[in-house]
Design a protein around this motif. Structure first.
Motif, PDB file in Angstrom:
ATOM      1  N   ASP A 264      40.195  37.720  37.322  1.00 46.55           N
ATOM      2  CA  ASP A 264      40.856  36.785  37.876  1.00 46.55           C
ATOM      3  C   ASP A 264      40.269  36.228  39.096  1.00 46.55           C
ATOM      4  OD1 ASP A 264      42.779  35.491  39.291  1.00 46.55           O
ATOM      5  OD2 ASP A 264      44.410  37.159  38.959  1.00 46.55           O
ATOM      6  N   GLY A 265      39.729  34.934  38.950  1.00 43.79           N
ATOM      7  CA  GLY A 265      38.894  34.160  39.833  1.00 43.79           C
ATOM      8  C   GLY A 265      39.559  33.450  40.725  1.00 43.79           C
ATOM      9  N   THR A 266      40.815  33.366  40.653  1.00 45.52           N
ATOM     10  CA  THR A 266      41.724  32.599  41.604  1.00 45.52           C
ATOM     11  C   THR A 266      41.619  33.109  43.045  1.00 45.52           C
ATOM     12  OG1 THR A 266      43.564  33.891  41.126  1.00 45.52           O
ATOM     13  CG2 THR A 266      43.402  31.860  39.928  1.00 45.52           C
ATOM     14  N   THR A 267      41.582  32.284  44.013  1.00 46.12           N
ATOM     15  CA  THR A 267      40.989  32.716  45.368  1.00 46.12           C
ATOM     16  C   THR A 267      42.315  32.795  46.216  1.00 46.12           C
ATOM     17  OG1 THR A 267      41.098  30.098  45.919  1.00 46.12           O
ATOM     18  CG2 THR A 267      38.974  30.824  45.146  1.00 46.12           C
ATOM     19  N   HIS A 268      43.446  32.981  46.086  1.00 46.85           N
ATOM     20  CA  HIS A 268      44.607  33.191  46.794  1.00 46.85           C
ATOM     21  C   HIS A 268      44.792  34.832  46.571  1.00 46.85           C
ATOM     22  CE1 HIS A 268      46.683  32.728  42.878  1.00 46.85           C
ATOM     23  NE2 HIS A 268      47.328  33.812  43.316  1.00 46.85           N
ATOM     24  N   TRP A 269      45.268  35.499  47.953  1.00 46.87           N
ATOM     25  CA  TRP A 269      45.348  36.778  47.829  1.00 46.87           C
ATOM     26  C   TRP A 269      46.316  37.489  47.092  1.00 46.87           C
ATOM     27  CZ3 TRP A 269      41.875  39.280  50.750  1.00 46.87           C
ATOM     28  CH2 TRP A 269      41.079  38.688  51.743  1.00 46.87           C
ATOM     29  N   LYS A 270      46.000  38.594  46.751  1.00 49.25           N
ATOM     30  CA  LYS A 270      46.827  39.416  45.903  1.00 49.25           C
ATOM     31  C   LYS A 270      46.923  40.962  46.198  1.00 49.25           C
ATOM     32  CE  LYS A 270      44.110  37.007  42.204  1.00 49.25           C
ATOM     33  NZ  LYS A 270      43.184  36.330  43.071  1.00 49.25           N
ATOM     34  N   ARG A 271      48.071  41.376  45.796  1.00 49.28           N
ATOM     35  CA  ARG A 271      48.390  42.793  46.417  1.00 49.28           C
ATOM     36  C   ARG A 271      49.315  43.383  45.095  1.00 49.28           C
ATOM     37  NH1 ARG A 271      48.976  45.644  51.487  1.00 49.28           N
ATOM     38  NH2 ARG A 271      50.609  47.351  51.072  1.00 49.28           N
ATOM     39  N   GLY A 272      49.354  44.785  44.924  1.00 51.70           N
ATOM     40  CA  GLY A 272      50.235  45.307  44.221  1.00 51.70           C
ATOM     41  C   GLY A 272      49.740  45.559  42.987  1.00 51.70           C
ATOM     42  N   LEU A 273      48.634  45.515  42.011  1.00 53.44           N
ATOM     43  CA  LEU A 273      48.351  45.830  40.843  1.00 53.44           C
ATOM     44  C   LEU A 273      47.737  47.260  40.715  1.00 53.44           C
ATOM     45  CD1 LEU A 273      47.756  44.847  38.000  1.00 53.44           C
ATOM     46  CD2 LEU A 273      45.652  44.004  38.472  1.00 53.44           C
ATOM     47  N   ILE A 274      48.318  47.998  39.806  1.00 51.36           N
ATOM     48  CA  ILE A 274      47.821  49.401  39.858  1.00 51.36           C
ATOM     49  C   ILE A 274      47.199  49.445  38.335  1.00 51.36           C
ATOM     50  CG2 ILE A 274      48.519  51.824  39.733  1.00 51.36           C
ATOM     51  CD1 ILE A 274      50.851  51.016  41.462  1.00 51.36           C
ATOM     52  N   VAL A 275      46.206  49.930  38.291  1.00 51.71           N
ATOM     53  CA  VAL A 275      45.585  49.880  37.004  1.00 51.71           C
ATOM     54  C   VAL A 275      45.317  51.333  36.642  1.00 51.71           C
ATOM     55  CG1 VAL A 275      43.135  49.457  35.740  1.00 51.71           C
ATOM     56  CG2 VAL A 275      44.209  47.688  37.380  1.00 51.71           C
ATOM     57  N   GLU A 276      45.463  51.753  35.301  1.00 50.35           N
ATOM     58  CA  GLU A 276      45.306  53.100  34.870  1.00 50.35           C
ATOM     59  C   GLU A 276      44.012  53.285  34.037  1.00 50.35           C
ATOM     60  OE1 GLU A 276      48.044  56.660  32.887  1.00 50.35           O
ATOM     61  OE2 GLU A 276      48.005  54.567  32.027  1.00 50.35           O
ATOM     62  N   GLY A 277      43.965  52.155  33.284  1.00 51.96           N
ATOM     63  CA  GLY A 277      42.609  52.186  32.499  1.00 51.96           C
ATOM     64  C   GLY A 277      42.636  51.178  31.337  1.00 51.96           C
ATOM     65  N   ILE A 278      41.803  51.257  30.401  1.00 56.31           N
ATOM     66  CA  ILE A 278      41.806  50.357  29.298  1.00 56.31           C
ATOM     67  C   ILE A 278      42.044  51.361  28.060  1.00 56.31           C
ATOM     68  CG2 ILE A 278      40.285  49.141  27.890  1.00 56.31           C
ATOM     69  CD1 ILE A 278      39.048  47.924  30.213  1.00 56.31           C
ATOM     70  N   GLU A 279      43.046  51.186  26.924  1.00 55.46           N
ATOM     71  CA  GLU A 279      42.983  51.974  26.089  1.00 55.46           C
ATOM     72  C   GLU A 279      42.679  51.213  24.934  1.00 55.46           C
ATOM     73  OE1 GLU A 279      46.616  54.472  25.794  1.00 55.46           O
ATOM     74  OE2 GLU A 279      47.380  53.070  24.232  1.00 55.46           O
TER      75      GLU A 279
END
Length: 293
Positions: A264-279
């Motif tokens: 995700d190369g968009t330049t605005h600020w991001k918060r709150g994504l929680i990644v468990e993994g890749i299945e």
């Protein structure tokens, strides 16, 4: 004058029936077990379920204390099989989880957040997941050697995630997120996905059935900025969400390193994504080689 006598299935030795069942699938064994009492007895034989377990299972579980205990504690091969279907085992020092697909016995893996390279990701209180804390752009990379998977199988990769319930959760809208999959640096398979499902209603996926075969790539058209291929977060049964990243086919006797990149190369600020993994698990409805491979 010769007199031919027909033998009914119930007159066949249990071992003979068990051997025949071992050449079917776990799903078929469940169906055939109701044919007769003899079939029901044969359907629980270790001869049957040994064949449905991966040949390298002992090696896989040797990297896990839980796996070694499981091998020692199960009373039968059938019990071991269904335990691996229903209770994924942490392997590779906790960096991956391993399980079997119930209907086929194919291998499934989940690369944990600790096994991924997450640029600009900060680790939360629990080491099993990674949570974004105010980042500008995001890159997630994962890799797996295809020799770890079942051969001659169509697989699908999914990003497993959820969103923080924090009121300051922001920036994860419907902007396109680029996904690329490569094998040993060969040409990429690409698509775009979205963090948000807001536009899912009424939108027809542009590339719903793209795939590639290992060592047999074809060039794909990239989707222009601002478009999505129609792949959004979907609810799972365990409280998490998943986004389909792409499909790949494991060819018999062809091994290599599969790389997955989410950017995700968009330049605005991001918060709150929680990644468990890749299945990585077999695609639903796909057919392939025997599960013991």
């Amino acid at each position: 004058m010769e007199i031919s006598e027909e033998m009914s299935l119930n007159e066949l030795p249990e071992g003979c029936i068990a051997n025949a069942l071992s050449f079917t699938t776990p799903q078929d064994v469940g169906r055939l077990s109701v044919v007769s009492p003899m079939f029901m007895l044969a359907a629980v034989s270790d001869v049957v379920w040994e064949r449905f377990l991966p040949r390298d299972l002992k090696s896989i579980l040797s990297t896990s204390p839980d796996g070694s205990r499981l091998m020692a504690s199960t009373a039968s091969k059938k019990e071991l099989y269904f335990s691996l279907c229903e209770n994924p085992v942490l392997v590779d020092n906790g960096r991956k989880s391993f399980s079997l697909e119930k209907k086929s016995g194919k291998k499934c893996y989940r690369l944990s957040a600790r096994d991924l390279s997450i640029t600009w990701g900060d680790s939360p209180e629990f080491p099993e997941v990674a949570e974004l804390i105010s980042v500008c752009w995001l890159e997630i990379r994962g890799k797996i050697n295809t020799s770890m998977l079942s051969p001659a199988t169509l697989y699908t990769a999914y990003l497993v995630l959820k969103f923080s319930i924090d009121i300051h959760n922001y920036g994860l809208d419907d902007q396109p997120v680029a996904v690329a999959m490569k094998l040993d640096g060969e040409e990429s398979y690409t698509r775009t996905v979205s963090w948000s499902a807001e536009r899912r209603r009424g939108q027809v996926p542009r590339n719903a059935r793209r795939r590639f075969s290992l060592f047999s790539f074809s060039r794909r058209r990239s989707v222009s900025t601002g478009e999505s291929d129609g792949h959004y977060p979907q609810e799972r049964g365990d409280g998490w969400l998943e986004i389909e990243l792409g499909e790949f086919f494991t060819k018999e006797g062809k091994d290599g390193e599969l790389g997955i990149r989410v950017f995700d190369g968009t330049t605005h600020w991001k918060r709150g994504l929680i990644v468990e993994g890749i299945e990585i698990r077999p695609k639903q409805g796909a057919r392939g080689a025997s599960p013991s491979s």
